[in-house]
Scaffold this motif. Structure first.
Motif, PDB file in Angstrom:
ATOM      1  N   VAL A   1      41.132  32.949 -14.052  1.00 61.52           N
ATOM      2  CA  VAL A   1      42.320  32.514 -15.095  1.00 61.52           C
ATOM      3  C   VAL A   1      43.465  33.411 -14.623  1.00 61.52           C
ATOM      4  CG1 VAL A   1      43.198  32.101 -17.088  1.00 61.52           C
ATOM      5  CG2 VAL A   1      40.872  31.080 -16.690  1.00 61.52           C
ATOM      6  N   ALA A   2      42.992  34.760 -14.262  1.00 62.32           N
ATOM      7  CA  ALA A   2      43.927  35.520 -14.155  1.00 62.32           C
ATOM      8  C   ALA A   2      44.715  35.525 -12.998  1.00 62.32           C
ATOM      9  CB  ALA A   2      43.429  37.098 -14.138  1.00 62.32           C
ATOM     10  N   ARG A   3      43.788  34.795 -12.068  1.00 61.98           N
ATOM     11  CA  ARG A   3      44.427  34.645 -10.612  1.00 61.98           C
ATOM     12  C   ARG A   3      45.451  33.392 -10.712  1.00 61.98           C
ATOM     13  NH1 ARG A   3      39.295  35.458  -8.682  1.00 61.98           N
ATOM     14  NH2 ARG A   3      38.869  33.475  -8.390  1.00 61.98           N
ATOM     15  N   GLY A   4      45.192  32.565 -11.653  1.00 59.83           N
ATOM     16  CA  GLY A   4      45.996  31.276 -11.887  1.00 59.83           C
ATOM     17  C   GLY A   4      45.239  30.025 -11.611  1.00 59.83           C
TER      18      GLY A   4
ATOM     19  N   LYS B   1      44.668  30.406 -20.519  1.00 61.37           N
ATOM     20  CA  LYS B   1      44.647  32.087 -20.736  1.00 61.37           C
ATOM     21  C   LYS B   1      44.403  32.299 -22.110  1.00 61.37           C
ATOM     22  CE  LYS B   1      47.969  33.621 -17.253  1.00 61.37           C
ATOM     23  NZ  LYS B   1      49.144  33.777 -16.678  1.00 61.37           N
ATOM     24  N   ALA B   2      44.942  31.401 -22.999  1.00 61.16           N
ATOM     25  CA  ALA B   2      44.554  31.753 -24.430  1.00 61.16           C
ATOM     26  C   ALA B   2      42.961  31.446 -24.689  1.00 61.16           C
ATOM     27  CB  ALA B   2      45.289  30.825 -25.347  1.00 61.16           C
ATOM     28  N   ILE B   3      42.465  30.412 -23.983  1.00 59.05           N
ATOM     29  CA  ILE B   3      40.943  30.118 -24.052  1.00 59.05           C
ATOM     30  C   ILE B   3      40.190  31.174 -23.454  1.00 59.05           C
ATOM     31  CG2 ILE B   3      39.004  28.423 -23.475  1.00 59.05           C
ATOM     32  CD1 ILE B   3      40.883  26.304 -23.995  1.00 59.05           C
ATOM     33  N   ALA B   4      40.531  31.566 -22.226  1.00 60.15           N
ATOM     34  CA  ALA B   4      39.936  32.721 -21.460  1.00 60.15           C
ATOM     35  C   ALA B   4      39.921  33.855 -22.207  1.00 60.15           C
ATOM     36  CB  ALA B   4      40.435  32.783 -19.921  1.00 60.15           C
ATOM     37  N   ALA B   5      41.105  34.275 -22.903  1.00 65.07           N
ATOM     38  CA  ALA B   5      40.900  35.500 -23.665  1.00 65.07           C
ATOM     39  C   ALA B   5      39.784  35.444 -24.740  1.00 65.07           C
ATOM     40  CB  ALA B   5      42.217  35.544 -24.543  1.00 65.07           C
ATOM     41  N   ASN B   6      39.238  34.495 -25.161  1.00 68.53           N
ATOM     42  CA  ASN B   6      38.184  34.449 -25.893  1.00 68.53           C
ATOM     43  C   ASN B   6      36.783  34.213 -25.181  1.00 68.53           C
ATOM     44  OD1 ASN B   6      39.658  34.773 -28.501  1.00 68.53           O
ATOM     45  ND2 ASN B   6      40.173  32.283 -28.401  1.00 68.53           N
ATOM     46  N   MET B   7      36.623  34.302 -24.060  1.00 69.53           N
ATOM     47  CA  MET B   7      35.745  34.340 -23.328  1.00 69.53           C
ATOM     48  C   MET B   7      34.983  35.596 -23.008  1.00 69.53           C
ATOM     49  SD  MET B   7      36.205  30.767 -21.469  1.00 69.53           S
ATOM     50  CE  MET B   7      34.674  30.619 -20.493  1.00 69.53           C
ATOM     51  N   LYS B   8      33.867  35.604 -22.363  1.00 66.82           N
ATOM     52  CA  LYS B   8      33.318  36.820 -21.942  1.00 66.82           C
ATOM     53  C   LYS B   8      33.002  36.845 -20.425  1.00 66.82           C
ATOM     54  CE  LYS B   8      31.416  38.407 -26.309  1.00 66.82           C
ATOM     55  NZ  LYS B   8      31.650  37.336 -27.345  1.00 66.82           N
ATOM     56  N   ASN B   9      32.628  35.417 -19.809  1.00 68.23           N
ATOM     57  CA  ASN B   9      32.385  35.586 -18.493  1.00 68.23           C
ATOM     58  C   ASN B   9      33.450  36.045 -17.404  1.00 68.23           C
ATOM     59  OD1 ASN B   9      32.363  34.184 -15.680  1.00 68.23           O
ATOM     60  ND2 ASN B   9      30.351  33.418 -16.494  1.00 68.23           N
ATOM     61  N   LYS B  10      33.056  36.992 -16.809  1.00 68.13           N
ATOM     62  CA  LYS B  10      33.980  38.112 -15.903  1.00 68.13           C
ATOM     63  C   LYS B  10      34.750  37.148 -14.681  1.00 68.13           C
ATOM     64  CE  LYS B  10      35.345  42.254 -14.765  1.00 68.13           C
ATOM     65  NZ  LYS B  10      36.273  41.824 -13.582  1.00 68.13           N
TER      66      LYS B  10
END
Ligand code: HEM
Ligand code: HEM
Ligand SMILES: [Ca+2]
Ligand SMILES: [Ca+2]
Ligand SMILES: [Cu+2]
Lengths: 221, 295, 488
Positions: A202-205, A187-196
Motif C-alpha cells: 500500500v505504501a508503494r501505491g 491506506k486507512a485500512i492498512a494502518a490497522n493491519m499488521k501484515n508487513k
C-alpha cells in the motif's frame, strides 16, 4: 383441441410460451414498478468497496455466506436489524446467497473489525479452530482490480443514475481521481493491519485484494 | 401389507427416528411451532413418498396392463386411453380449490405481514423472559453471561476468553503490560466515562514501565510512587473512583458497559461497539461472567 | 405406416453429445465429491492453491453438471429420440446435419471457455447463471442453433402428431430461451465506461430485491426446464421403449404436461421466503409449490402405471430398475420441495444443508439415473453392439442407490438439526448456540456425504467404462433390437 395442437407444432409452441410467460409478468412486473428505492442513508459503494465486492464475487464467498437477515428474533439477535429492501438498492447483482455454510454477513461490519478480518482471512482456524472456511492467503499478494471497479462505478452512474458526484455524496471523478481515492481509503485500512507485505504494497501505491475485501466487509452494516 | 411396503415404511420410520434423536440430543424444543411444523412436514415427505410410490410399484406385481390403445404409435410406443387415476385427479382438483380459497378467502392478499409477525414475536419473547431477567441472581447472571459470551464475544476473545494468543483482550488477567503502556503513552478517549478523556504521556520512561508492571500485575505488592498521578482519576486502589474512570483491577459492570457500548481500539487491535445489540441485563450478565474467568 | 427398417437414422450428433455427457458428468461429479470432502476436511482446500478452494470449485461443480453434463444429455437424447418419434433422419437434410454438428462444436468450445473463465474467477455470481457475458452470448447462439435443429426436424417430420417427449423438448427449448435471456441481462463495464478495466466484467441490469426476483424466477425454472422437463421427455420415451409397454394414460400425460407448464413458473418466489420481496409474492410461491406436487407426480405415476404387471422386467432388467427408481426419486424431490416451500418449514430449511439434500435426491436419483438409462438404451442402437456388461450395470445400480440414500439422509438430518439450532434459545431467552457450534455438529454428516460422493462417482465410472466398452469391444449386433436392450 389438444390433439389438434399436437399436430400443429407452431400453435403448440405458442401455447406453451403463453402459458409459461404469463406467470413471469405477474411475478416480476409489480415489483419493478415499485423499483428498489434506497433507504435514507444508504450510499453507493466507493471504488475500493466495489473492488472488494468483486473480490467477494471472484472468490464466491456468497456460496457459503448469506446477506439477508430474516425477520426472526433468533436472526436479529445474532446478526442485527432485519434487512430492508432499500438497503440493497446499489447491489448489482444482489448477493443474498442461498446457503449458510458460514454466518450471514449483511451487517458484519458492525461486529467485526479490520484486524480480526486480517487474522481470519489469513487463517480462519487461528481464530475459530473448528471452522470449515478456507484460508485466503492469496488475497494478501494478488492485487485488486481498481480500474474495473472504477469502470463499474462509472457505468452505474451513467446508465442507472446511481448518485455519484452528487452533493454530500460519494465523489467518483476521473479515473485518476478514482484511483487516488481508492488508495487513500486503502491506506486507512492498512494502518490497522499488521501484515508487513500488505503495508509495504500500500505504501508503494498498490492495493492487495485483502485490503479491498476488508473495505467491503467493513462497509456491510 | 406386503414386504416391500413394510420395508419402505420402516426406512421412513428410521429416518424420522434418527432425525428426532439427533435434534433431541441438541436440546431442541420440538414444541416450538416452527420446529413442530417442520417435523410434521418431514414425516409427510417420508411417509407419502414411500407409501404412494410403493403402492404403484406393487401394482407391477399384482395388476395387468389393460385399456383401449390409441391409433397412434411412435417408434413402436403405444398409448392407452385410460382414465385418470382417481386419487391423483381428486388431489389435483383439491389443491387447486384450496389454492383459490387460500388466496381469496383464507389468507387473502395483504392480510399477512411478516414484519408484523416479527414484532409480535419479539414482544412475546420479551414478555416470556422478563421475569427471569428481573430477579436474576448472581448464579443466573453468570450462566446467562457465559452463553452470551460464547455466541457474541468468543469469535474474537476465544471460547475460554484468553484472547486467542494475542488477537484480542485476554480475560484471564486484567491487562498485559503493553496495554497499560499503550494507554499511558497515547492516553485514551473512546470509552466515554464521566471523567472524559485520559491525556497521554503522564508518565515516562522507567516510571511508566514501573506503573505498567504494577497494574498488569494486578496491582499487588508495593505501589510505585509514580502511580499517584493515576490514582487521581482511577483511585488509589485503581478501582475507578466509583465508575467515573475505568476500573484497572476488575471487570466491573461499568467497564463492560462502556466497552460494549463504545468499542475499543488499543495496542492489540480494534473491538467493535455493540451499541443497541445487547440489553442492560445482558451487559450485566457479561460483566458477571467476565469477572469469573481466571487463568 | 412406414417401417423403421426402411429409415437409417443418423446418430452422429447424438454420439458426440454422448461423449460430452460422460466427460462432463465425470468432471462435475469429481468436483462435487471434492467439495463435499472439503467441508468435512478443510485441509483439502489447498490442493491447487487459490484455484482449489471450496468457493472457487462450488460454482464450477454446479455449472459443469448443469451446462456440461445435463445439457449434453438433453441434446444427446434429443438428437436420438427426436428422429425416431418423428420418423425422420438427420441424413435426409444436409442443412440439419450441418446445424447439428455446428451445434455440438460451438457448444463444446463454449463449454471449455466457460470452465476456464470460471476457474479464473470471472463470474456474474448468479447461481446457475454464473458465466460472464461473452460466454452468455455463446450460450444464446448455441440455443438458437438447437432451436433450428428442433424446429427443422419438426418441419420435415413424417409422424404428424407430436409424441409426448417432443412436447417436453419443445418446452425445454422455449423455457430456457426466455429465462436465460432475462436473467443474464447485464452491461459490460468496459464498453460502457469507454474502455476501462476488464473486458469480461459486467454489471447486472437489475438491482437488489428486483435482481433477486429475476434470479429466482430464473433459478427455480432453470430447475424446471433443465432438471425436470427434458428429463420427463426422456422417461416418456425410454421407459415405454425399453419395456415395450404402452404409456398408461394419454389423459394423464396431457394434464400433467399442461399443469406443469402452467404451475411451475409461479413457484419461483419460494426461494425468497422471508426475504424483502413482498409478502403476497412469497405466499404465492408457497401456494403454487403445493399445487405443483400433482402435475409432477402425474408423470411419475403415469410411468409407474405403464409398468403395471411387469414385475419380472423390473427384477430382470437393470435399465428398468434405473428408470423406475428415477421416477420414485422424482416423486421424492417434488414432494420434498413443496413442503420446504411452506413458510414455517422454509424458516428452518432455507440456508441449511437440507436444501442441497433436496437438490441431490432430484439430480442424483432422477436426473443422472435417467440420463444414464437413456444413454445405455441408445448405445446398442447407435453403436450396433450389445451392452458390454449387465453385471456391471447391476452393481452400479446398487452402489449408486446406496450413495443417493446416504447423501439425502445425511443432509436431511444435518439440515434440520442446523436449522433448529440456529433458532434455539436457552432458558434465559438468549441464543443457545454460537454459529460455530452449528458448524462443528455437522462434521459426521459432511463425512458421510463425502463418502456417498465417492460411491456415486465410482458408480459413474462403472457407467463410463461400460459405455466405452460397449462402443469399442462388445459383441456386434446384426439387427436393431426392438425393445429390451441386449446386454452381456
Ligand atoms: C414440485 C417441485 C419442486 C418444488 C416445489 C421445489 C421447491 C424447492 C424449494 C422450496 C427449495 C428451497 C429454496 C430455499 O429455501 O432455498 C428448492 C431448492 C432447490 N430445488 Fe427444488 N423443488 C421441486 C423440485 C425439484 C427438482 C425435481 C429438482 C431437481 C431435480 C430441484 C432442484 C432444486 C435445486 C437445485 C434447489 C436449490 C436452489 C438454490 O440454489 O438455492 N427441485 N426447491
Ligand atoms: C458425486 C456426486 C455429487 C456430489 C458428491 C455432489 C456434492 C455437492 C456439494 C458438496 C455441493 C455443495 C453443497 C453446499 O454448498 O453445501 C453440491 C451442490 C450442488 N450440486 Fe452436487 N454433487 C454431486 C453431483 C451432482 C450432480 C450430478 C448434479 C446435477 C446434475 C449436482 C447438482 C448440484 C447443484 C444444483 C448444487 C447447488 C445446490 C444449492 O445451491 O443448493 N450435483 N453438490
Ligand atoms: Ca444455492
Ligand atoms: Ca451469465
Ligand atoms: Cu424452486
Amino acid at each position: 383441441m389438444f390433439h389438434w395442437l399436437e399436430k400443429n407444432p407452431f400453435f403448440f409452441s405458442v401455447g406453451v410460451f403463453v402459458v409459461i410467460a404469463f406467470a413471469g409478468l405477474i411475478e416480476i412486473l409489480p415489483n419493478f414498478a415499485e423499483a428498489s428505492r434506497p433507504v435514507v442513508g444508504v450510499k453507493p459503494y466507493t471504488v475500493l468497496e466495489l473492488a472488494g465486492k468483486n473480490v467477494y464475487k471472484k472468490d464466491a464467498c456468497y456460496e457459503c455466506h448469506s446477506q439477508l437477515i430474516r425477520p426472526f428474533k433468533s436472526e436479529t439477535d445474532r446478526y442485527g436489524q432485519v434487512s430492508l429492501s432499500g438497503e440493497y438498492a446499489y447491489d448489482r447483482p444482489f448477493l443474498w446467497g442461498s446457503k449458510r455454510t458460514g454466518p450471514d454477513l449483511h451487517r458484519v461490519g458492525n461486529y467485526r473489525t479490520t484486524d480480526w478480518h486480517e487474522n481470519h482471512m489469513w487463517d480462519p482456524k487461528s481464530v475459530v479452530p473448528q471452522t470449515v472456511m478456507p484460508a485466503y492467503k492469496h488475497m494478501f499478494t494478488n492485487l485488486a482490480d481498481v480500474d474495473t471497479a472504477y469502470a463499474e462505478a462509472l457505468t452505474v452512474k451513467n446508465v442507472f443514475n446511481t448518485p455519484y458526484d452528487a452533493p454530500n455524496g460519494i465523489k467518483l471523478g476521473t479515473l485518476d481521481e478514482g484511483r487516488a481515492a481508492a488508495l487513500e481509503d486503502a491506506k486507512a485500512i492498512a494502518a490497522n493491519m499488521k501484515n508487513k507485505d500488505v503495508k509495504d504494497a500500500v505504501a508503494r501505491g498498490e492495493i492487495p485484494e485483502i485490503v479491498a475485501i476488508i473495505a467491503y466487509l467493513n462497509r456491510l452494516k | 401389507m406386503n414386504g416391500l411396503m413394510i420395508k419402505g415404511l420402516l426406512f421412513a420410520a428410521v429416518l424420522i427416528g434418527a432425525t428426532i434423536y439427533v435434534v433431541n440430543s441438541m436440546k431442541i424444543d420440538l414444541s416450538d411451532p416452527i420446529n413442530l411444523i417442520t417435523m410434521i412436514g418431514a414425516v409427510a415427505i417420508a411417509v407419502l413418498t414411500v407409501g404412494v410410490s410403493i403402492k404403484y410399484i406393487n401394482q407391477m406385481k399384482t395388476d395387468k396392463a389393460t385399456g383401449e390403445l390409441a391409433d397412434e404409435n411412435w417408434d413402436g410406443i403405444g398409448e392407452y386411453k385410460n382414465e385418470l387415476p382417481g386419487g391423483w385427479a381428486f388431489s389435483f382438483l383439491g389443491t387447486m380449490i384450496w389454492a383459490v380459497w387460500y388466496f381469496l378467502a383464507g389468507y387473502p392478499l395483504n392480510a399477512y405481514s411478516q414484519i408484523g409477525e416479527y414484532n409480535e414475536e419479539v414482544l412475546a419473547y420479551n414478555a416470556k423472559f422478563e421475569s427471569v431477567h428481573k430477579n436474576a441472581d448472581a448464579a443466573t447472571l453468570q450462566s446467562m453471561g457465559e452463553s452470551i459470551f460464547l455466541v457474541q464475544c468468543a469469535p474474537c476473545h476465544g471460547e475460554t476468553g484468553d484472547g486467542l494468543t494475542g488477537k484480542a483482550h485476554d480475560f484471564t488477567k486484567r491487562f498485559s503490560k503493553e496495554q497499560v503502556l499503550h494507554a499511558i503513552v497515547n492516553g485514551s478517549d473512546q470509552l466515554k466515562y464521566a471523567m472524559g478523556a485520559m491525556p497521554g504521556g503522564m508518565a515516562q520512561g522507567a516510571d511508566a514501565e514501573a506503573i505498567a508492571e504494577y497494574v498488569a500485575g494486578g496491582m499487588k505488592g508495593e505501589q510505585p510512587a509514580s502511580f499517584g498521578v493515576c490514582a487521581g482519576c482511577h483511585g488509589a486502589d485503581g478501582k475507578g473512583n466509583g465508575g467515573t474512570a475505568p476500573n484497572l483491577v476488575e471487570y466491573d459492570d461499568a467497564l463492560v458497559h462502556q466497552v460494549v457500548e463504545n468499542g475499543k481500539k488499543g495496542s492489540i487491535g480494534a473491538m467493535p461497539a455493540f451499541k443497541g445489540r445487547l440489553t442492560p441485563v445482558q451487559e450485566k450478565a457479561l460483566a458477571t461472567y467476565l469477572s469469573t474467568i481466571k487463568g | 405406416m412406414q417401417s423403421n427398417a426402411a429409415l437409417e437414422y443418423d446418430y452422429s450428433v447424438a454420439k458426440l453429445f454422448t461423449y460430452t455427457t460422460i466427460l462432463f458428468g465425470f468432471l462435475g461429479m469429481l468436483i462435487g465429491t471434492l467439495i463435499a470432502a472439503q467441508l468435512a476436511w478443510p485441509e483439502l482446500n489447498y490442493l491447487i492453491g487459490e484455484y482449489g478452494t471450496f468457493s472457487r470449485l462450488r460454482p464450477m461443480h454446479t455449472q459443469i453438471v448443469i451446462f456440461g453434463f445435463t445439457l449434453s444429455g438433453v441434446f444427446a437424447t434429443f438428437y436420438y429420440v427426436g428422429q425416431r418419434v418423428m420418423k425422420v433422419s438427420m441424413a435426409e437434410s444436409p442443412f440439419l446435419m450441418f446445424m447439428g454438428k455446428l451445434h455440438f462444436w460451438l457448444y463444446f468450445v463454449g463449454a471449455l471457455a466457460a470452465v476456464i473463465t470460471l476457474e479464473l474467477g470471472m463470474t456474474q455470481s448468479k447461481e446457475y447463471a454464473a458465466f460472464e457475458w461473452p460466454i452468455d452470448v455463446v450460450i444464446v447462439l448455441v440455443w438458437v442453433i438447437w432451436g433450428i435443429s428442433v424446429f427443422g426436424l419438426i418441419g420435415i417430420r413424417r409422424e404428424k402428431s407430436l409424441y409426448i417427449s417432443m412436447w417436453y423438448y419443445i418446452a425445454t427449448f422455449l423455457g430456457i430461451a426466455m429465462l436465460y435471456l432475462f436473467n443474464n441481462m447485464s452491461i459490460p463495464t468496459y464498453f460502457a465506461s469507454g474502455g476501462i478495466g476488464s473486458i469480461f466484467h459486467s454489471v447486472s441490469m437489475y438491482s437488489g430485491t428486483n435482481d433477486a426476483l429475476v434470479q429466482w424466477w430464473y433459478g427455480h425454472n432453470a430447475v424446471a426446464f433443465g432438471f425436470t422437463v427434458p428429463i420427463v421427455a426422456m422417461v416418456y420415451y425410454f421407459l415405454p421403449k425399453e419395456s415395450g409397454q404402452a404409456v398408461y394414460s394419454y389423459k394423464l400425460s396431457l394434464l400433467s404436461f399442461w399443469g406443469l407448464m402452467f404451475v411451475y413458473l409461479w413457484a419461483g418466489s419460494h426461494h425468497l421466503m422471508w426475504s424483502t420481496v413482498p409478502d403476497w409474492m412469497q405466499t404465492m410461491g408457497s401456494i403454487f409449490s403445493i399445487v405443483l406436487i400433482l402435475p409432477s407426480w402425474g408423470s411419475a405415476i403415469n410411468m409407474l402405471l405403464t409398468m403395471k404387471g411387469e414385475w419380472n422386467q423390473l427384477t430382470e432388467n437393470p435399465l428398468i430398475k434405473f428408470m423406475v427408481l428415477a421416477s420414485t426419486f422424482y416423486m421424492l424431490s417434488t414432494l420434498e420441495g413443496p413442503i420446504q416451500a411452506i413458510r414455517s418449514v422454509n424458516a428452518i430449511a432455507h440456508f441449511t444443508d437440507w436444501i442441497p439434500g433436496h437438490v441431490h435426491d432430484g439430480v442424483l436419483g432422477w436426473v443422472v439415473f435417467m440420463i444414464m438409462a437413456g444413454l445405455f438404451h441408445m448405445a446398442p442402437r447407435m453403436f450396433k453392439r450389445e451392452i458390454y456388461s449387465k453385471k456391471l450395470m447391476e452393481a452400479q445400480f446398487w452402489l449408486q442407490t446406496t450413495a443417493v440414500v446416504l447423501y439425502f439422509t445425511s443432509m436431511w438430518i444435518a439440515g434440520i438439526t442446523q436449522g433448529m439450532m440456529w433458532r434455539a434459545v436457552d432458558e434465559y431467552g438468549n441464543l443457545m448456540y454460537s454459529f460455530i457450534d452449528t458448524v462443528a455438529v455437522l462434521h459426521p454428516y459432511y463425512a458421510i456425504r463425502a463418502l456417498s460422493g465417492v460411491l456415486y462417482l465410482v458408480g459413474f465410472l462403472m457407467f463410463a467404462y461400460n459405455m466405452i466398452k460397449t462402443m469399442t469391444s462388445s459383441r456386434v449386433l446384426t439387427e436393431e433390437p426392438q425393445f429390451r436392450s441386449p446386454m452381456a
